[in-house]
Design an enzyme around this catalytic site. Structure first.
Site, PDB file in Angstrom:
ATOM      1  CB  CYS A  63       1.655  -1.032  -3.081  1.00 23.69           C
ATOM      2  SG  CYS A  63       0.728  -1.759  -4.443  1.00 23.69           S
ATOM      3  CG  HIS A 114      -0.502   2.013  -0.403  1.00 22.36           C
ATOM      4  ND1 HIS A 114      -0.393   0.876  -1.184  1.00 22.36           N
ATOM      5  CD2 HIS A 114      -1.316   1.677   0.634  1.00 22.36           C
ATOM      6  CE1 HIS A 114      -1.105  -0.101  -0.655  1.00 22.36           C
ATOM      7  NE2 HIS A 114      -1.678   0.364   0.465  1.00 22.36           N
TER       8      HIS A 114
END
Length: 472
Positions: free
Chosen positions: A108, A164
């Protein structure tokens, strides 16, 4: 550079229902059976060709949508035999579907670093985390980003959904070029309670907590629909980062399953969100189809706003699929530099400048889209932070050839480089391998023993790039 997989299964006359049939026929024995053919096949795709300019178009709005851990063949337009994604399939029919598109990394946050900076994740300390799991690193606010460069050139900027790229107080979208932020900071959260991996509450508006205990995908869809529907005074960038279909495997309405995970989190079970004892192919299907409906709602709001023609919409996944993804015929999944870990569904639509119904097998990856969007928006990279991607603007708008170049990846324990149809790969076994992807997309026929000179050339090219990156 053309891939037989692209041309036979997806290119030319093979599209829509025909694509499902072609890929479904090659599926392994344990795959779900393909549904009956649709009453009428979708219009055939044709190989990409730049359109003649129809009219002068202003700088585009940019709606960049990411799914989370969505596998390469998890959309029906990419061959899923059991998942139906009519809204994303329609987006593909109205634009260009890329068969050989890749993420910037296999997990990610490194991929998000490569998108936001346009550079290899290994050029920044935060990009070395695969993925970020604590507050020690993040995207430095001093580093120019896609958002900051577009904002400086006159764009409004917003990020809705998963960030993130670091945690407060040091890292935040609002510190890195986005005017507005609504979403979560971490890599995963429970869809109702918004509890993250450490049991922290993780839904924010700007840098302040925002309380909303409804299903997360619904909330993001509402927020994004509101944003694109506004009466904007200048062009805008919206990064819309869904967490769907990332674990935990909770669909809208699964409140009992949600409550059990919350109970485990509050009891100190740090593995509860991984949900390794839950989920199923059917639950995953439900989540992907919900993602599709959510994208459809945002696109409907965009159309109602009157901005559809002048908005470039891009959809992709942040990396390859996970436990329940349908990646056939690719090998590997999230975390690996095999094709299944980095090749992702990618669709681009811009009605004002690009014709629909097209398919491209041009190898492209995340840093290319950063360079492309900056050029299309009339923004320039910062000279002190040169981009690693190649702008595709001339190719997309004027049909210019994209010079052959290398696509480079590095993660702990693995390395890969693609040049044309050839891919150099070293996995955790430590053995150098060479694959000819147009003949062997599944990476099963190692050509290294027969192509020693080519192997040495691609290995040396990988090592030259690696030498300029930060060490782990």
């Amino acid at each position: 550079m053309s891939s037989p997989l692209s041309r036979r299964a997806f290119g030319g006359a093979a599209a829509g229902a025909a694509a499902v049939a072609a890929v479904g026929a090659a599926a392994p024995a344990h795959a779900a059976p393909a549904p009956a053919a649709a009453p009428s096949a979708a219009p055939a795709e044709r190989p990409f060709r730049a359109a003649r300019p129809r009219r002068h178009s202003r700088r585009p709005n940019i709606l960049f949508i990411l799914g989370d851990d969505l596998g390469w063949a998890d959309l029906s337009s990419y061959g899923s035999p059991h998942i139906r994604t009519p809204h994303l399939d329609r987006l593909a029919r109205d634009g260009v579907r890329f068969t050989d598109a890749y993420s910037g990394s296999a997990t990610c946050s490194p991929t998000r670093f490569s998108l936001y900076t346009g550079r290899y994740p290994g050029r920044t300390k935060g990009g070395l985390a695969e993925p970020i799991a604590d507050k020690s690193v993040g995207l430095e606010p001093t580093h120019p980003t896609l958002a900051s460069l577009l904002r400086d050139s006159g764009y409004a900027t917003a990020l809705i959904g998963k960030w993130h790229c670091g945690y407060l107080p040091d890292y935040s979208p609002t510190k890195s070029g986005w005017d507005e932020f609504f979403g979560n900071f971490g890599g995963a959260l429970e869809y109702y309670s918004k509890l993250g991996l450490g049991g922290e509450y993780d839904l924010y508006e700007g840098d302040a907590e925002y309380k909303d205990l409804r299903y997360y995908t619904r909330i993001l869809t509402e927020r994004a629909s509101e944003y694109v529907g506004r009466d904007h005074e200048k062009p805008w960038l919206l990064n819309l980062n869904f967490t769907t279909p990332h674990w935990p495997w909770i669909a809208d309405g699964d409140e009992e399953a949600s409550a059990e995970i919350v109970r485990r989190i509050k009891a100190g079970d740090r593995s509860a969100l991984w949900h390794q004892d839950g989920g199923s192919i059917e639950k995953y299907k439900e989540m992907v189809e919900d993602l599709d409906r959510s994208v459809g709602q945002v696109l409907k709001a965009l159309k109602r706003s009157g901005q559809e023609q002048d908005t470039l919409v891009f959809f992709a996944s942040d990396n390859g699929g996970e436990r329940f993804s349908y990646n056939w015929p690719l090998a590997g999944n999230k975390g690996s530099l095999q094709e299944g870990g980095i090749r992702v569904p990618s669709v681009l639509r811009w009605p004002a400048r690009i014709d629909g119904g097209q398919v491209s097998d041009l190898p492209v990856y995340t840093p290319d889209w950063t360079a492309t969007l900056l050029e299309l928006a009339g923004a320039r990279p910062h000279p002190a932070y040169p981009l690693d991607g190649t702008s595709l603007a001339g190719h997309l708008l004027r049909g210019e050839d994209v010079p052959e170049r290398d696509l480079f990846w590095r993660v702990r324990g693995e390395r890969a480089l693609r040049r044309g149809d050839w891919k150099y790969y070293r996995g955790k076994s430590g053995r150098d391998q060479l694959f000819h992807l147009s003949e062997d997309a599944r990476e099963q026929a190692d050509r290294a023993p027969f192509e020693q000179a080519r192997l040495a050339e691609l290995r040396a090219a990988w090592e030259r790039v690696d030498a300029g990156l930060l060490r782990y």
